[in-house]
Design a protein around this motif. Structure first.
Motif, PDB file in Angstrom:
ATOM      1  N   SER A 136      -8.447   9.201   5.299  1.00  0.00           N
ATOM      2  CA  SER A 136      -8.064   8.572   4.029  1.00  0.00           C
ATOM      3  C   SER A 136      -8.285   9.517   2.849  1.00  0.00           C
ATOM      4  O   SER A 136      -7.455   9.599   1.937  1.00  0.00           O
ATOM      5  CB  SER A 136      -8.876   7.283   3.825  1.00  0.00           C
ATOM      6  N   TYR A 153      -5.538  12.052   2.946  1.00  0.00           N
ATOM      7  CA  TYR A 153      -4.269  11.455   2.531  1.00  0.00           C
ATOM      8  C   TYR A 153      -4.150  11.433   1.012  1.00  0.00           C
ATOM      9  O   TYR A 153      -3.066  11.659   0.462  1.00  0.00           O
ATOM     10  CB  TYR A 153      -4.183  10.033   3.090  1.00  0.00           C
ATOM     11  N   ALA A 154      -5.256  11.184   0.343  1.00  0.00           N
ATOM     12  CA  ALA A 154      -5.232  11.046  -1.114  1.00  0.00           C
ATOM     13  C   ALA A 154      -5.428  12.363  -1.853  1.00  0.00           C
ATOM     14  O   ALA A 154      -5.295  12.405  -3.079  1.00  0.00           O
ATOM     15  CB  ALA A 154      -6.322  10.061  -1.554  1.00  0.00           C
ATOM     16  N   LEU A 159       0.842  -1.207   0.000  1.00  0.00           N
ATOM     17  CA  LEU A 159       0.000   0.000   0.000  1.00  0.00           C
ATOM     18  C   LEU A 159       0.874   1.252   0.000  1.00  0.00           C
ATOM     19  O   LEU A 159       0.613   2.211  -0.746  1.00  0.00           O
ATOM     20  CB  LEU A 159      -0.926  -0.004   1.220  1.00  0.00           C
ATOM     21  N   GLU A 187      -2.240   9.692   8.368  1.00  0.00           N
ATOM     22  CA  GLU A 187      -1.933   8.263   8.462  1.00  0.00           C
ATOM     23  C   GLU A 187      -2.071   7.804   9.913  1.00  0.00           C
ATOM     24  O   GLU A 187      -2.684   6.761  10.194  1.00  0.00           O
ATOM     25  CB  GLU A 187      -0.515   8.000   7.955  1.00  0.00           C
ATOM     26  N   GLN A 197       2.429   1.924  -3.286  1.00  0.00           N
ATOM     27  CA  GLN A 197       1.456   2.462  -4.243  1.00  0.00           C
ATOM     28  C   GLN A 197       1.030   3.885  -3.903  1.00  0.00           C
ATOM     29  O   GLN A 197       0.191   4.464  -4.594  1.00  0.00           O
ATOM     30  CB  GLN A 197       0.221   1.558  -4.270  1.00  0.00           C
ATOM     31  N   ARG A 232      -0.136  14.248   5.297  1.00  0.00           N
ATOM     32  CA  ARG A 232      -0.171  12.785   5.211  1.00  0.00           C
ATOM     33  C   ARG A 232       0.285  12.071   6.480  1.00  0.00           C
ATOM     34  O   ARG A 232      -0.371  11.134   6.927  1.00  0.00           O
ATOM     35  CB  ARG A 232       0.647  12.319   4.007  1.00  0.00           C
ATOM     36  N   ARG A 283      -0.554   4.781  -1.190  1.00  0.00           N
ATOM     37  CA  ARG A 283      -1.859   4.749  -0.543  1.00  0.00           C
ATOM     38  C   ARG A 283      -1.691   4.662   0.971  1.00  0.00           C
ATOM     39  O   ARG A 283      -0.672   4.210   1.474  1.00  0.00           O
ATOM     40  CB  ARG A 283      -2.677   3.561  -1.058  1.00  0.00           C
ATOM     41  N   THR A 284      -2.705   5.097   1.687  1.00  0.00           N
ATOM     42  CA  THR A 284      -2.670   5.008   3.142  1.00  0.00           C
ATOM     43  C   THR A 284      -2.859   3.569   3.601  1.00  0.00           C
ATOM     44  O   THR A 284      -3.547   2.779   2.945  1.00  0.00           O
ATOM     45  CB  THR A 284      -3.760   5.898   3.773  1.00  0.00           C
ATOM     46  N   THR A 285      -2.222   3.254   4.725  1.00  0.00           N
ATOM     47  CA  THR A 285      -2.419   1.932   5.320  1.00  0.00           C
ATOM     48  C   THR A 285      -3.539   1.950   6.353  1.00  0.00           C
ATOM     49  O   THR A 285      -3.833   0.920   6.966  1.00  0.00           O
ATOM     50  CB  THR A 285      -1.125   1.441   5.991  1.00  0.00           C
TER      51      THR A 285
END
Length: 311
Positions: A189, A192-193, A100, A205, A103, A201, A105-107
């Motif tokens: 989320s 974050y995106a 993740l 996160e 990529q 971020r 992306r957030t975990t």
């Protein structure tokens, strides 16, 4: 763990001759990893079979990435992998988080999604179907999930609407807490995106991970509250014909009432955390989602008031 379609170089070291002709062991790239590779004619593939004896020392995803690197050096690629036997949940979650993050992306997502990220990125379903319930140690031995939290929304609402005393307000208060934490995680989320909010971020996160953990705690409390109240009912129904019966019943009722008080008290205490996360989401999160953060706060307040009534 097996990777198909590649070969590896000294994954666990190998036996060689030193300059004096003495047989010695040359360390490889990883510790706590034993492996062998061979070519399978019927599949027209090379296979590497690896025994990871301690995934905390050599994480599964790091070994997998090394196999991909070695394959690339030979003009090949890994076409999939397979776990033979069982795998610890922690190893799967670590792999999911790794991919993740890779990529971008957030975990801070549900556990199920972290496991799915590991399954897809490791290619665990490319060779044979991967069933987490059968292959992950903790899932395999917990049995079939049961309880209120595994019902559909409609099933839970129907069960709640009946004349049975449980589930009741305590379980609903815990569920409201879970909804609060879920909304805070959602805002984290989305933030974050969001392009232009990259500086937030790290904070998002952290808030998202905390909210996911809090959501899971509240969900477990939904069933704990019902179980505690059912214990009270069971104590009430105990026989009271003799002095010994009545003494045993009084003791059981005291213990059951204490537990039935402690569960909503715990919910009430955790609502403070839910409100703090909602505040972070509202003040630092994606402005387009501020209404969701507001609903998260409202749910946390409702959960606290409901839990307080039950205490």
């Amino acid at each position: 763990m097996r990777t198909l379609g590649t070969a590896t170089r000294d994954a666990d070291g190998k036996i060689i001759k030193d300059e004096h002709g003495k047989t010695v062991f040359a360390p490889g790239r990883f510790e706590e990893v034993k492996g062998v590779g061979w070519y399978i004619d019927e599949y027209d593939r090379a296979q590497v079979s690896l025994n990871l004896t301690d995934t905390s020392v050599s994480p599964m995803h790091e070994v997998f990435e090394a196999c991909r690197e070695e394959a690339s050096l030979r003009g090949m690629r890994v076409t999939g992998s397979e776990i033979v036997g069982l795998v610890p949940l922690e190893a799967m979650l670590a792999a999911g988080d790794h991919f993740l993050e890779a990529q971008g992306r957030t975990t801070a997502v549900p556990e199920r999604d972290r496991v799915t990220a590991a399954v897809v990125s490791l290619g665990l379903d490319e060779i044979t179907p991967f069933d987490p319930a059968a292959k992950i140690v903790e899932y395999r031995f917990r049995g079939e999930p049961t309880g209120l939290v595994h019902q559909t929304l409609a099933e839970f609402a129907d069960e709640l609407s009946k004349d049975s005393p449980a589930p009741g307000g305590g379980s609903v208060a815990a569920l409201a807490g879970a909804h609060s934490a879920s909304l805070s995680s959602m805002v984290a989320s989305l933030t974050y995106a969001k392009v232009g909010m990259e500086d937030t971020r790290p904070a998002m996160e952290l808030a998202g991970r905390d909210a996911q953990a809090l959501k899971d705690w509240f969900l477990a409390a939904v069933d704990r509250d019902t179980e505690a109240f059912n214990a009270v009912l069971a104590a009430i129904r105990m026989p009271r014909k003799t002095d010994d019966d009545r003494a045993a019943r009084d003791k059981a009722m005291a213990a059951a009432n204490l537990e039935a008080t402690l569960v909503p008290l715990g919910v009430l205490e955790r609502c403070v955390e839910a409100l703090e996360l909602a505040l972070v989401a509202a003040s630092d999160g994606n402005p387009n989602s501020v209404s969701d953060a507001g609903v998260a706060a409202a749910c946390a307040v409702a959960a606290a008031e409901g839990a307080s009534l039950n205490v």
